[in-house]
Design an enzyme around this catalytic site. Structure first.
Site, PDB file in Angstrom:
ATOM      1  N   PRO A 134       4.260   3.701   0.906  1.00 22.29           N
ATOM      2  CA  PRO A 134       3.892   3.303  -0.461  1.00 22.29           C
ATOM      3  C   PRO A 134       2.490   2.712  -0.576  1.00 22.29           C
ATOM      4  O   PRO A 134       2.061   1.891   0.241  1.00 22.29           O
ATOM      5  CB  PRO A 134       4.964   2.272  -0.812  1.00 22.29           C
ATOM      6  CG  PRO A 134       6.165   2.719  -0.028  1.00 22.29           C
ATOM      7  CD  PRO A 134       5.608   3.221   1.277  1.00 22.29           C
ATOM      8  N   CYS A 135       1.807   3.114  -1.648  1.00 25.00           N
ATOM      9  CA  CYS A 135       0.416   2.700  -1.884  1.00 25.00           C
ATOM     10  C   CYS A 135       0.252   1.415  -2.697  1.00 25.00           C
ATOM     11  O   CYS A 135      -0.762   0.712  -2.527  1.00 25.00           O
ATOM     12  CB  CYS A 135      -0.334   3.823  -2.598  1.00 25.00           C
ATOM     13  SG  CYS A 135      -0.384   5.371  -1.679  1.00 25.00           S
TER      14      CYS A 135
END
Length: 485
Positions: A134-135
């Site tokens: 996840p960013c």
């Protein structure tokens, strides 16, 4: 890379150089040269000879498709979002020619860190561990909570690498991870990978250097066992620049009711590559093409970026009465994200429009994933010239982190300044204090007040989730699971 260049520690942000032709230089059999040919899958009889990959946070399959086209076969792909997982499973069968049982066995749906979902020990020694974790924990569009964000799985992925000991590791994320805010976080990642027996390197890659019509920087970590790292080279940029948005989408826009002269006018107006496509998250509204600056860039290219349309220009696009420009469709966004051309165009996205858009917008562009996959595959095959690995030992991404890590006692900011004075990276006290502030986000900082009133700092535990049973990530993940994407 020359012998004088360093393999480890420093992120590499390339200066502009003349583009070079990217060639697939396999010194293998005719079958190897045919890997990833347009429209072809890999027969089961041949898959046994291919390199195996375990992919975490696989999404709808951008990295999956790129790696498969580079000559990898998936032993496992884990994804949290059910819609993205359905898209992935569907295309493993349709595009990559997995049989139904193989696709069902390959795609696991759920929290990748849940030991009940899969057993990493079953994949020990796999050729490649890959993932687009996840960013949001690192994105400048968010709060950059880093290690304290319940969505952060980067450090956990590094621990997973140490556990299953793949020959190579590939992790990608947003450009925000390359900022000074996360210097100590990155240093800790490199230190841990070194302890696990890997040579690791960061690099900032631009998607448009690999055929994608989009300004999309991705910060990439590649780590390999030393015997393979000697043969690793980052992929060379394509010689040709990607087409503009107008040229790329001309045929899709032409499916609407625009007359030829209006279509050509739009193609001339949309004469640049796209801003970064933003997939967003379930926490924030529906589909649109990005923040204010991106919307302005789209406006200049004749695109309404406030949503995604159901069809090309016509009675229902523009959707809003009086709007000057049409919106893009999901198919158009997918093409901008790299699902385009003989090797990548056949991917189908399942689910409702907003879900499809998020699947596309959060993906790693397949052409970039393929370029990296080819480079890693060549290293695993020990192709090309063997290079001397030079490890950098006299520098650090965050010197303050390094000073505290090496100290046997708490240090005041003034003492840290003194210790840095004789190094290549001296700092004044305000800068040291700024680094300490950043450190406090991702590490426990133990503060001790001296008798003279000065505060001394000692480096405590890394706050990131590494698999700990008592970590706050578990309760936060359960609370926000329906909103995590």
């Amino acid at each position: 890379m020359t012998e004088e260049q360093h393999r480890v520690i420093e992120p590499r942000i390339e200066a502009e150089q003349p583009d070079q032709l990217y060639e697939l230089e396999h010194a293998g059999s005719q079958r190897d040269l045919a890997i990833g040919a347009a429209g072809s899958g890999t027969p089961a009889s041949e898959s046994e000879d291919m390199f195996k990959v375990v992919e975490i946070c696989a999404g709808a399959g951008g990295q999956t498709l790129g790696l498969e086209r580079a000559g990898f076969r998936h032993s496992l792909a884990v994804e949290l979002d059910e819609h993205a997982a359905k898209t992935l499973r569907h295309n493993l069968i349709k595009v990559l020619k997995y049989d139904e049982k193989e696709a069902d066995d390959t795609v696991k749906v759920g929290d990748v860190a849940d030991p009940a979902l899969w057993d990493p020990e079953e994949y020990r020694g796999v050729d490649l561990l890959a993932g687009g974790v996840p960013c949001p924990p690192f994105s400048i569009a968010g709060k950059q909570l880093g290690a304290t964000d319940e969505r952060d799985l980067f450090a956990w992925a590094v621990e997973l690498c140490g556990r299953i000991q793949p020959k190579a590791l590939l992790l990608e994320n947003v450009k925000g991870l390359s900022s000074s805010r996360f210097a100590a976080y990155r240093q800790r990642v490199l230190d841990q990978l070194k302890e696990y027996g890997y040579i690791a390197e960061w690099n900032l890659l631009q998607a448009d250097h690999y055929g994608v019509s989009q300004l999309r920087p991705r910060f990439v970590l590649v780590a390999l066992k030393p015997e393979y790292a000697e043969y690793f080279e980052w992929p060379e940029k394509h010689a040709e620049k990607p087409p503009s948005v107008g040229e790329l989408l001309r045929d899709l826009m032409a499916k609407g009711d625009w007359p030829e002269d209006r279509l050509e006018e739009w193609v001339r107006q949309a004469n640049k590559i796209a801003p970064t496509i933003v997939g967003g998250s379930k926490r924030h509204g529906g589909a649109d093409l990005g923040p204010t600056r991106a919307k302005a860039a789209w406006e200049a290219m004749g695109v309404d970026a406030k949503g995604v349309a159901d069809g090309p220009p016509g009675p229902n696009n523009p959707r809003v009465k009086g709007a000057k420009h049409p919106m893009l469709t999901v198919d158009m966004v997918a093409r901008i994200q790299g699902w385009y051309g003989e090797e990548f165009a056949d991917w189908e996205f399942l689910g409702r429009k907003t879900s499809q858009y998020r699947q596309i917008g959060n993906a790693f562009p397949p052409p970039v994933a393929k370029a990296l996959g080819v480079a890693i595959r060549k290293a695993l095959r020990k192709e090309g010239e063997r290079r001397v690995l030079v490890e950098k030992t006299d520098g650090a991404l965050d010197p303050v982190y390094k000073v505290l890590l090496d100290s046997s006692r708490p240090l005041t900011a003034e003492q840290i300044v003194e210790r840095l004075a004789d190094t290549k990276e001296p700092m004044e006290q305000p800068e040291v204090e700024r680094h300490l502030n950043h450190l406090g986000h991702d590490f426990e900082l133990i503060l001790t007040q001296r008798s003279n009133g000065d505060i001394a700092y000692e480096l405590g535990e890394f706050k990131a989730f590494l698999g700990q049973e008592n970590h706050q990530r578990h309760s936060l993940f359960s609370k926000y699971k329906s909103k995590i994407s």
